[in-house]
Every structure is written in structure tokens, then in C-alpha cells.
Design an enzyme around this catalytic site. Structure first.
Site, short mmCIF file in Angstrom:
data_model
loop_
_atom_site.label_atom_id
_atom_site.label_comp_id
_atom_site.label_asym_id
_atom_site.label_seq_id
_atom_site.Cartn_x
_atom_site.Cartn_y
_atom_site.Cartn_z
N GLU A 1 -7.77 -2.25 5.41
CA GLU A 1 -7.59 -2.83 6.73
C GLU A 1 -6.40 -3.78 6.77
O GLU A 1 -5.89 -4.20 5.73
CB GLU A 1 -8.85 -3.58 7.17
N GLY B 1 -5.93 -6.94 0.87
CA GLY B 1 -6.37 -5.95 1.83
C GLY B 1 -5.48 -4.73 1.75
O GLY B 1 -4.98 -4.38 0.67
N GLU B 2 -5.29 -4.04 2.88
CA GLU B 2 -4.41 -2.87 2.97
C GLU B 2 -4.89 -1.67 2.15
O GLU B 2 -4.14 -0.73 1.94
CB GLU B 2 -2.98 -3.19 2.51
N ALA B 3 -6.11 -1.70 1.62
CA ALA B 3 -6.61 -0.67 0.69
C ALA B 3 -5.91 -0.76 -0.66
O ALA B 3 -5.94 0.21 -1.43
CB ALA B 3 -6.47 0.73 1.27
N ILE C 1 0.82 -1.21 0.00
CA ILE C 1 0.00 0.00 0.00
C ILE C 1 0.85 1.26 0.00
O ILE C 1 0.44 2.29 -0.56
CB ILE C 1 -0.99 0.00 1.20
#
Length: 348
Positions: free
Chosen positions: A172, A314-316, A114
Site C-alpha cells: 500500500e 510499505g509499498e509491498a 518497490i
């Protein structure tokens, strides 16, 4: 990309689940005059009507929620909420829970996916450890969070959204949180746990079946709370999921459009779709995750994914990847010539 930004948590806003419920139901609507102005200009640009597909919708969506006839993308924020889950003790993930803390450190050192994607998107990145990364209770024996802790986590997310933001990208990090997401989806929309349980961070077939059994146990033990979407989020979610709900709610109240990430993010905000008919109208789903159940969940909350890249990080990550597409949509809308300006004949 600017360094990770600190944030402070103002005095609490939600004193009870009743307050939060009211805040979820009383939400603003988009500026339809701005959307109409955007549509009017779109119709004059040198292209067949509708030929830019979702790009045209993205621009109208931005303008309606920003309340601007000419939207802008100067201040883009990527918010990643991190949290831990007591259900990890049930063997639902091949990774140990300390990885959550280690990855937060990695984010802050600039070493995660990210970090690179936010830089490419020209977006600010903030990482927010929720509840000091203390784990929730194991929801196979009762609710994951007390009412007070749930409200505090929602408040953390709410307070993390600034007043000045042109686009908010949400994500997240939390070992075990695909189990929480699957449990939430099953409780909110029904169906066998195997429909919602996926491989997460690398489970084999036996691991997925075990994960589904754990979810069924959680649904049974928390059955008394599952008639209310917010109580369902408290019982089966996690601190970072509650913060995602709070951030999405804050964005609605502050007229900020939201780009959602994958399965966990969609499950976290799904209660808003259940509490108000258009509770997620200010959000756009960045991508369809490779995680089992995400496509089904997206249909349930009436969100159409922009990308399909088999992501499940995840992690945006998906939300950040979508930003250049949103920028392209806006560039076309603002930069293209009209038929009159270009002296191009219009359709008869």
C-alpha cells in the site's frame, strides 16, 4: 520487469455489507492431498527431516493453495493500492497528503523502492489508485467511509486479482495510513492506543502521543460500529485498506496464495481473521515491521513473519523481498535428489 499493467473493473459483486460478510465466511480450504504429496516427497529428500525449517512449510503452503502437487512460481503479481486519509488534517503525519499522488507517479515512472524489488523478484507490478485518491472522511468525527464507498473500494481490490496468479504480493501507499492501521488494530484487538501507534513516516515522541490521542478520539466517535469487523474497517480504515481486504478475499476465492507486507497490510486484512477461524490461512506474513504494534498484531492474527529487517516503508517492499526466499524453497523441493537417487544412506 514488464511495464505497469492497466486493469479494468468489472460490474460490482458486493451489493451490501451482508453479501460481503457472507463472502468472508464462506471460503475454500487448501487441497490437503496436494499438501500430503508435498510432505511425502519432502521426507525422501537428502536432508534431515525439518532441517529446512520454514522453507518446507512454504512449499506445502504454496501447493495446498495452488492445488498443485508440484507448485510453480511463473506468474507473480505485486499489487500496491494507494489511498488518502482525511485524518491527515489532524496532524498525524509530517508529510502532506499530496505525497500519495506524487508517489503513485513515481511508481509509474519506475523510481520507487518497490520498482527495484519487484524487478529483482521477477514479478509484475501494478499500482492501483483507489477512489481516485480522494481522501476518506476524517474518522475523528464519524466513519471514514460510507457503506457504498467502502464496498466499492473492496470491489476494486477484489477485481484487481487475476484468475491466473501463482503468488500475490500485497502492499500500500497512503499518507496517514499507519494511523488508520493502528486504529483498526486497537478496535479489533483492544488495548490502549499507545500500544498500536508508531512513528509512521517520521513522527517524534510528541507526535506519537498526539497520534494516539487522535486514535482514541476516533474509537470514541465510532464506538457504535466497532462490534462488527467489517463495520470497523469501514469506520476506521481507508480506501486502500479496503482494497487490500478485497484483494485478499479474492485470492482466497481463486486459490491464490498471498504474501502480505507490513503493519498497514496486516491491519487491513485483520477483519478476515475475525470473521472466519482460518480466514488468513492462505496468507504468509513477509516480515515484521519496525512500526510499533506490528509484532503484537501478527500474533493476534496468528501469522509468523518470514523476515525481520526493520522495514517500515510499505509499498509491498517486504512482500517482494520475500519472493526470492519462496523461490528458493520451491527450488529445494523440486531440485534436490532423494536418498535413493543420490545413493545416500537414510537415518537408521
Amino acid at each position: 520487469m514488464p511495464p505497469l499493467s492497466p486493469f479494468s473493473t468489472p460490474h460490482g459483486l458486493f451489493s451490501s455489507m451482508t453479501d460481503l460478510h457472507a463472502a468472508c465466511q464462506h471460503v475454500p480450504t487448501p487441497d490437503t492431498a496436494c499438501q500430503q504429496a508435498i510432505a511425502t516427497r519432502e521426507a525422501t529428500l537428502t536432508k534431515p527431516a525439518g532441517s529446512l525449517g520454514q522453507l518446507e512449510g512454504l512449499t506445502a503452503w504454496l501447493g495446498g493453495w495452488q492445488q498443485r502437487r508440484t507448485p510453480r512460481l511463473e506468474n507473480i503479481l505485486v499489487l500496491v493500492f494507494a489511498g488518502n486519509h482525511g485524518v491527515v488534517a489532524q496532524g498525524v503525519s509530517p508529510w502532506p497528503p499530496e505525497v500519495t499522488t506524487q508517489m503513485v507517479h513515481n511508481f509509474r515512472q519506475g523510481g520507487a523502492a518497490i520498482n527495484q524489488l519487484a524487478r529483482q523478484a521477477q514479478a509484475e507490478l501494478r499500482v492501483v489508485p483507489v477512489h481516485d485518491l480522494a481522501p476518506t472522511a476524517d474518522f475523528t468525527t464519524g466513519p471514514a467511509m460510507t457503506e457504498m464507498d467502502f464496498l466499492k473500494a473492496v470491489q476494486t481490490g477484489y477485481n484487481a486479482v487475476p484468475e491466473e496468479c501463482d503468488l500475490l504480493c500485497l502492499g500500500e501507499m497512503g499518507i496517514g495510513n499507519t494511523t488508520a492501521a493502528a486504529a483498526l488494530a486497537a478496535a479489533l484487538f483492544g488495548g490502549d492506543a499507545m500500544l498500536w501507534a508508531g512513528r509512521g513516516t517520521g513522527l517524534d515522541d510528541a507526535g506519537v502521543r498526539h497520534k494516539a490521542r487522535i486514535i482514541e478520539t476516533a474509537l470514541t466517535h465510532n464506538a457504535a460500529l466497532l462490534g462488527n469487523p467489517l463495520e470497523t474497517a469501514r469506520a476506521l480504515g481507508g480506501y486502500e485498506l479496503a482494497a487490500l481486504l478485497g484483494a485478499t478475499l479474492a485470492a482466497r476465492h481463486k486459490n491464490v496464495p498471498v504474501m502480505l507486507d507490513g503493519y498497514v497490510c496486516t491491519a487491513a486484512v485483520a477483519p478476515l481473521a475475525r470473521l472466519a477461524e482460518h480466514g488468513l490461512a492462505h496468507t504468509w506474513l513477509s516480515h515484521c515491521s519496525a512500526e510499533t504494534g506490528h509484532a503484537r498484531l501478527a500474533r493476534a492474527v496468528r501469522l509468523r513473519p518470514l523476515l525481520d529487517l526493520d522495514l517500515r516503508l510499505g509499498e509491498a517492499s517486504g512482500a517482494a523481498l520475500a519472493v526470492p526466499i519462496v523461490r528458493a524453497a520451491l527450488a529445494c523441493h523440486t531440485g534436490m535428489a532423494t536418498f535413493a537417487q543420490a545413493a545416500v544412506s537414510e537415518r537408521a
